[in-house]
Every structure is written in C-alpha cells, then in structure tokens.
Write a protein that holds these residues in place. Structure first.
Motif, PDB file in Angstrom:
ATOM      1  N   GLY A 263     -12.891 -14.193 -33.707  1.00 19.93           N
ATOM      2  CA  GLY A 263     -11.826 -13.495 -33.685  1.00 19.93           C
ATOM      3  C   GLY A 263     -11.958 -11.730 -34.139  1.00 19.93           C
ATOM      4  N   ALA A 264     -13.192 -11.363 -33.936  1.00 22.20           N
ATOM      5  CA  ALA A 264     -13.396  -9.814 -34.001  1.00 22.20           C
ATOM      6  C   ALA A 264     -12.156  -9.301 -33.283  1.00 22.20           C
ATOM      7  CB  ALA A 264     -14.847  -9.562 -33.613  1.00 22.20           C
ATOM      8  N   TRP A 265     -11.843  -8.026 -34.135  1.00 21.40           N
ATOM      9  CA  TRP A 265     -10.819  -7.151 -33.544  1.00 21.40           C
ATOM     10  C   TRP A 265      -9.469  -7.589 -33.668  1.00 21.40           C
ATOM     11  CZ3 TRP A 265     -13.786  -2.842 -33.740  1.00 21.40           C
ATOM     12  CH2 TRP A 265     -15.301  -2.990 -32.932  1.00 21.40           C
ATOM     13  N   ARG A 266      -9.358  -9.027 -33.933  1.00 19.85           N
ATOM     14  CA  ARG A 266      -7.706  -9.546 -33.890  1.00 19.85           C
ATOM     15  C   ARG A 266      -7.202  -9.519 -35.194  1.00 19.85           C
ATOM     16  NH1 ARG A 266     -10.878 -13.337 -29.457  1.00 19.85           N
ATOM     17  NH2 ARG A 266     -12.504 -12.264 -30.609  1.00 19.85           N
ATOM     18  N   GLU A 267      -6.242  -8.847 -35.621  1.00 20.77           N
ATOM     19  CA  GLU A 267      -5.636  -8.904 -36.648  1.00 20.77           C
ATOM     20  C   GLU A 267      -4.918 -10.079 -36.985  1.00 20.77           C
ATOM     21  OE1 GLU A 267      -4.688  -6.988 -40.298  1.00 20.77           O
ATOM     22  OE2 GLU A 267      -5.905  -6.236 -38.419  1.00 20.77           O
ATOM     23  N   LYS A 268      -4.957 -10.618 -38.225  1.00 18.72           N
ATOM     24  CA  LYS A 268      -4.738 -11.987 -38.692  1.00 18.72           C
ATOM     25  C   LYS A 268      -5.219 -13.369 -38.071  1.00 18.72           C
ATOM     26  CE  LYS A 268      -1.215 -10.227 -41.338  1.00 18.72           C
ATOM     27  NZ  LYS A 268      -1.244 -10.227 -42.691  1.00 18.72           N
TER      28      LYS A 268
END
Length: 506
Positions: A381-386
C-alpha cells in the motif's frame, strides 16, 4: 564454488582414491545447521540441488491509519522480548497531489506491541504531543533525521549497563551520519552519542545493528553507494565496534557468484536458531524506464500521479531477496526473489512495496498441534493514504532454503565433520512416495558399518524434529568427536536442517 580435493593413485592400485583425506574436519558440535549454503557440502549428485523457498502471506498486522502515520510509514523493527513482542516503525506521509513530491509532516517513531506476534495494538503512551490529538498517541521519538530510520534492538551483551538495555541507531546524511540512542525500558529514549558514530554512507534506509556473541562485538550494517567499478550502485556496508561508541569504517559486502544488483535495506541479523549464521533480507531496487508497459501495471492512477511528481517512483520497482553468511562479509545471495510483488491486481508492483521488516519472530501455527512458524512482515500500500500497512508472512522453521531432490532422486555428501551428541535430528519433508535415508561415512568416504544406507531407516513424512535411525537404533555416541561425513539419499523431498544432540532438543 566448491573446492575439489582429489588424490591420484597413479600406479599404486591398493591406495584408495578419496575426496578429502587432507581436509580438516569442521567441528559443528551440537549446533543446528540449516542448509542455506554449501559451506558444509562436499558434493551434490543426481538431481539434488539447493532450493530457495518463499514465505506465505497471512493477515494484515497493522494499518498506518493515524494522523501521525500516513502513506510513507514503514521500516518496522520487530523482536520478541520475554512475553511480549515489540514493534518500532516510522510514521511518515508524502503529498503526491502535484509536483514536487514533498513531506506532509514531520516524521515520528511509533511503537506497537503484541502478546502473540499476530495481533498488535498501538498503546497510548502520552510521551509526545501531536496536533489535534495532544499526547494520545504511540509516538516515542519526534522529528529530527533519525526518526526516518530509527532501528532499536535489545542488547544481549552481558556487560551492558541497565540504562542501555535497549539501544538504537538512526540518522541520515542530514545528521551527517548515524547516531546512537539508549533506553532502559524500550519506550523512553535518549541520545547516547553526542554526534554521529558512523559517517561514511548514504544511510537513507533501514540501517541495522546487533550484539554479536560469537565475535564479542557489535555489528552494524548500513546503506552506502559503491565506488570503483560499480560506482553509484546502492549497496550494503558492514562495520564493527567493541563498545558501541567507536566504530570501524564500513566495508562493502561481497556476493560471490551473484551479479551486481541494487539494494536498499539489508535486514541482516543472526538466525536465532543457528546464530553462527547471519541471514539477510535486503530490498532489491530495480530501475525501470518509462515504457508503455510499466504504465499499464496497476495501480494505474497512483502510478500516473507518481510519474508526474517524481518519475522514478512511478517506474522503478522493489522486491525482497534472501542471503546468508558465515563471516558477515561474504554472502550467498539468491538472485531469484524471496518475495515477488505478486498478482498485479493486488497492487504491489510499485516502488516502496515489498520491503521486509527487520526481525524474525516465532509464532504459533494457526492449526493446533502443528509446529511453530517463523513470522516476518512485508509492507504494502505504498503512497496510498489509509491503505499503507504491513502484512505478516510465515515460513517453516529453518525453511528458507532446502536440499531438494525430485522423484528421480539425488544425493548430498558433506565435508568431514566432528559433532557432539548421541543422535541426529532432521528437519525434512517428503511426498508419500518420497524418502530420505542417511549414511555416516569415515572422512575418506567409506561407509561406517552399522550406519550404512542399507541399514538406514527409510524416512518419509513431514517433521521439524525427526530422529535418524538405523537397524541397530539411533545412538551415535560412539562416533561423537570423530571425523565423519553425512551422506543423504533423497527422493521427492526436502531437507532443511540437521543437528546432532544429546536428546534434549533445544
């Protein structure tokens, strides 16, 4: 490469041809020997080979969903400490809405814990304040460059002062190198050094340190750029210290037989079941050009954003490797991935995913009655908020690499060994039609009566603690301390490790 020791009996026909009568036996005592390299192997015959295995995904351990965490959180360090498991990680967030790529807030060192290594909580520690939540958070260190890659460990040096029971390193080029830190409880930290203790390196990833009881010294592995022929390549260096204050200058690791590859993190530590062997789980950095194909790999919208704000973050990729060493400098590095990014729809074909946490820890199997497993974490989930999170993965005890043979069969013969103990324990698995047989040989390669292949029990099954036996039983005490070779005949199976013991399996 294996050395071959040949003796030619030119005209004297009664002198046997042997493979190693001039070789000194390796004294392994009663230590466990995982088959991660060829250090103890003299020959592999038939279809026998060393085979790399891969961890299996389990549940999501932690999601970085708090306001002081964010889409760039990571670099967890995990270790078991008595009855609890401790986790330290970086809280961090980037803004990728428009160029340039920039930090959204200060970095923070966060803490989580677990009583089983599977279910984790983020305790409210009340140590540091954060806007909007005051001190209701799990932050143990705030700001400054060392929060970027703060890496703690519990010091097992018998001479360690109690106020330094937990130590850490952290820092980047901004702090002019790596600083050291101390804590009595693993929660409340203060600086130990009054300046950087290691200054040669790039440092902008997860640098690691530990006490090495085998050599009675501290060891640190750091990221740095290579010089000379491979100038500018992201690599790993090692340095040492007797007092955790004065350190040698980092020296680059060597990877005989492996082509140049770029590595960010190193995640090197003594393997807890065989601490004379170091295992490492570096993150491999793969630079890719901006092609039509790379732009078609999910996650599509995120990749488009990243290419816009910082192109290499949208094109380059990361995955996980495995390597091992017996001297801490020369590593057997597998070029094939230990962890691949996986199915494209899962979205891990992105720079920043598939980083392994620092630390291996043992956990119970989800199936009652089965052996414990080795757990580790990888991020996604790199760079993905939450959606930034780490997932637990598991692998069999000693299960990183095995001696493997297909149904057609294969054989392994070790170099001459000296052991202590009265029985031989095997960690192995076969198919229903597979088998494993063990022969003990003299140093010259001749079978020892009573312990030949013909007298060996034919083993088949799947066990981490299998006692080898022969027609007259399993007692090997008459051979303890004498030079012997292990000769393994394997069919459709894997042998992960072996150990001579006195029957009190550790």
């Amino acid at each position: 490469m294996l050395r071959c020791f040949l003796c030619v009996a030119a005209c004297v026909s009664f002198i046997p041809i042997t493979t190693a009568h001039a070789e000194e036996p390796v004294d392994i005592g009663s230590r466990r020997e995982p088959l991660v390299d060829r250090a103890l192997i003299d020959s592999l015959d038939g279809k026998a080979q060393l085979k790399l295995h891969h961890p299996q995904p389990r549940e999501i351990a932690i999601t970085f969903d708090q306001v002081w965490e964010g889409n760039a959180s990571g670099y967890p360090t995990v270790f078991q400490d008595g009855d609890i498991y401790r986790m330290y990680y970086r809280g961090h967030k980037y803004l990728i809405d428009e160029p340039p790529l920039r930090q959204a807030q200060s970095e923070a060192v966060c803490y989580a814990e677990s009583d089983d290594g599977i279910h984790w909580t983020k305790p409210n520690l009340g140590i540091h304040k954060w806007p909007g939540v005051d001190d209701d958070n799990n932050i143990i260190w705030m700001g400054s460059p060392e929060a970027h890659n703060f890496a703690p460990f519990k010091d097992t040096n018998p001479n360690c002062p109690p106020e330094q029971l937990y130590k850490a390193i952290g820092g980047t080029v901004t702090s002019k190198g790596l600083w050291t830190f101390q804590s009595a409880d693993g929660i409340h930290w203060e600086r130990l050094s009054d300046g950087p203790v290691v200054t040669k390196g790039a440092f902008d990833s997860h640098n690691t340190a530990f006490w090495d009881p085998i050599h009675n010294r501290y060891t640190m592995y750091v990221r740095f750029f290579s010089e000379a022929k491979f100038k500018g390549l992201r690599l790993i260096g090692v340095c040492h210290s007797k007092d955790f204050a004065n350190w040698s200058e980092p020296v680059g690791l060597e990877y005989p037989g492996s082509p140049p590859q770029q590595m960010y993190t190193n995640q090197i530590l003594p393997y807890y079941r065989a601490p004379h062997i170091l295992v490492g789980f570096p993150t491999r950095y793969v630079a890719r050009p901006l092609t039509e194909h790379v732009q078609q790999l999910p996650p599509l919208e995120l990749r488009k954003q990243l290419i816009k704000v910082y192109e290499r973050c949208g094109t380059d990729l990361t995955d996980g490797l495995f390597m091992s060493s017996r001297d801490g400098l020369d590593f057997k590095r597998w070029d094939e991935a230990f962890l691949r990014p996986g199915p494209e729809a899962e979205g891990r074909w992105i720079y920043g995913d598939n980083y392994q946490s620092y630390g291996l820890f043992e956990t119970k199997s989800e199936h009652p009655g089965l052996p414990h497993e080795i757990s580790m974490h990888f991020d996604e989930g790199a760079w993905r908020e939450k959606s930034r999170r780490i997932r637990r993965y598991t692998i069999r005890l000693d299960g990183f690499v095995s001696l493997n043979a297909p149904y057609a069969g294969g054989q392994m013969t070790t170099k001459p060994l000296k052991f202590a103990g009265s029985q031989l324990i095997l960690n192995y698995a076969t198919s229903a039609a597979g088998s494993l047989k063990v022969e003990l040989q003299n140093a010259d390669g001749t079978p020892i009566p009573g312990f030949t292949l013909d007298e060996s029990a034919e083993l088949f099954g799947d066990s981490t603690v299998q006692i080898a036996s022969w027609k007259n039983g399993a007692d090997l005490s008459s051979l303890a301390g004498k030079p012997v070779r292990l000769h393994i005949e394997l069919k459709d199976g894997d042998l992960y490790s072996f150990q001579f013991t006195d029957g009190d399996q550790p």
